[in-house]
Design an enzyme around this catalytic site. Structure first.
Site, PDB file in Angstrom:
ATOM      1  N   TYR A 157       0.830  -1.204   0.000  1.00 46.71           N
ATOM      2  CA  TYR A 157       0.000   0.000   0.000  1.00 46.71           C
ATOM      3  C   TYR A 157       0.867   1.257   0.000  1.00 46.71           C
ATOM      4  O   TYR A 157       0.679   2.161  -0.826  1.00 46.71           O
ATOM      5  CB  TYR A 157      -0.929  -0.013   1.208  1.00 46.71           C
ATOM      6  CG  TYR A 157      -1.856   1.178   1.283  1.00 46.71           C
ATOM      7  CD1 TYR A 157      -2.911   1.305   0.380  1.00 46.71           C
ATOM      8  CD2 TYR A 157      -1.680   2.157   2.246  1.00 46.71           C
ATOM      9  CE1 TYR A 157      -3.775   2.395   0.442  1.00 46.71           C
ATOM     10  CE2 TYR A 157      -2.544   3.250   2.320  1.00 46.71           C
ATOM     11  CZ  TYR A 157      -3.575   3.364   1.415  1.00 46.71           C
ATOM     12  OH  TYR A 157      -4.424   4.450   1.483  1.00 46.71           O
ATOM     13  N   SER A 158       1.836   1.324   0.922  1.00 52.11           N
ATOM     14  CA  SER A 158       2.652   2.529   1.013  1.00 52.11           C
ATOM     15  C   SER A 158       3.493   2.717  -0.245  1.00 52.11           C
ATOM     16  O   SER A 158       3.671   3.849  -0.717  1.00 52.11           O
ATOM     17  CB  SER A 158       3.538   2.480   2.257  1.00 52.11           C
ATOM     18  OG  SER A 158       4.417   1.372   2.219  1.00 52.11           O
ATOM     19  N   THR A 160       2.806   1.707  -3.382  1.00 49.42           N
ATOM     20  CA  THR A 160       1.983   2.149  -4.507  1.00 49.42           C
ATOM     21  C   THR A 160       1.480   3.566  -4.309  1.00 49.42           C
ATOM     22  O   THR A 160       1.410   4.356  -5.262  1.00 49.42           O
ATOM     23  CB  THR A 160       0.802   1.198  -4.742  1.00 49.42           C
ATOM     24  OG1 THR A 160       0.057   1.031  -3.524  1.00 49.42           O
ATOM     25  CG2 THR A 160       1.292  -0.170  -5.199  1.00 49.42           C
ATOM     26  N   LYS A 161       1.147   3.921  -3.083  1.00 46.02           N
ATOM     27  CA  LYS A 161       0.665   5.287  -2.832  1.00 46.02           C
ATOM     28  C   LYS A 161       1.786   6.307  -2.979  1.00 46.02           C
ATOM     29  O   LYS A 161       1.557   7.449  -3.389  1.00 46.02           O
ATOM     30  CB  LYS A 161       0.026   5.365  -1.445  1.00 46.02           C
ATOM     31  CG  LYS A 161      -1.296   4.618  -1.335  1.00 46.02           C
ATOM     32  CD  LYS A 161      -2.322   5.161  -2.308  1.00 46.02           C
ATOM     33  CE  LYS A 161      -3.661   4.467  -2.185  1.00 46.02           C
ATOM     34  NZ  LYS A 161      -4.683   5.038  -3.093  1.00 46.02           N
TER      35      LYS A 161
END
Length: 258
Positions: A157-158, A160-161
């Site tokens: 998540y981190s 890709t964000k």
């Protein structure tokens, strides 16, 4: 405030989710025709119906953003039925994975990169030429505080964000001479009605959320409207000289304090 979106068409990905649905509602309130896109067509239909019942204009569209050919066909069909897509809200993303890097599931990593990052690329690449031809466009990428600062147990998540920040800045550079702005919104935790609880109440519901609220200078968590209102502003003519920016919607939790 009237942001002057009456003649604009806005495509919102992940429209059936909590933030995406409120994005649809706020943009419609500002006058935009909303295309609610989601892989879950029933969720897209629900928010489109809610928008229309409130007096707005909305259409539900089913599409899997990881299917590049389907994305191109969907965008082409939407552009044929409208005057073109003026606004793109890249909201779709997955945030359910949590594990330390050495134990992280490779398939989950690949899934999240495919949806959160490549899916955003797919739809943006399909929408961008029309904006360039019309010399006007607004692109908003939904990042996260995890994309700025990392997230314990949130490797996919981190990562890709964080990548969406770089992608958004690149779009800003490439679009600047064509009337296209690109900005990135980076919220902290957004929890809907739980944001209305004081910390003592929140402790009875979720201790983790309560700890974050305590660490937030505003002493509360975020609401979907906090994010959607900023997005609506970025989409307006009033923000035509703002591009390539990453703006946190955090209540100040990212500030250094003693």
């Amino acid at each position: 405030m009237d942001f002057g979106l009456d003649d604009k068409t806005a495509l919102v990905t992940g429209a059936g989710g909590r933030i995406g649905s409120v994005d649809c509602e706020v943009l419609a309130e500002e006058g935009a025709e909303v295309i609610a896109l989601d892989v879950d067509v029933s969720a897209a239909e629900t928010i489109a119906e809610d928008v229309e019942n409130a007096g707005g204009r909305a259409h539900a569209v089913e599409c899997d953003l990881t299917d590049r050919e389907a994305v191109a066909e969907t965008v082409s069909a939407v552009e044929e039925e409208t005057d073109g897509i003026d606004i793109l809200i890249n909201n779709a993303g997955l945030v359910d994975a949590r594990d330390r890097v050495e134990e992280f599931d490779d398939e989950i990593w690949d899934r999240d990169v495919s949806v959160n990052l490549t899916g955003t690329y797919n739809v943006t690449r399909a929408v961008y030429p029309g904006m360039k031809d019309r010399e006007w466009g607004r692109i908003i990428n939904m990042s996260s505080m995890a994309g700025w600062y990392g997230g314990f147990g949130q490797a996919s998540y981190s990562a890709t964000k964080s990548a969406l920040i770089g992608f958004g800045k690149t779009l800003a550079l490439e679009g600047a001479q064509h009337g296209i702005t690109s900005n990135v919104v980076a919220p902290s935790i957004v929890v809907g009605a739980l944001a209305d609880m004081d910390i003592e109440q929140l402790e009875q519901v979720d201790e983790h959320f309560a700890r974050i609220a305590k660490a937030t200078p505003m002493r509360r968590l975020g609401r979907e409207e906090d994010v959607a209102n900023l997005i609506a502003y970025f989409c307006s003519e009033r923000a035509d000289y703002i591009t390539g920016q990453v703006v946190g919607v955090t209540g100040g939790v990212d500030l250094f304090s003693f």
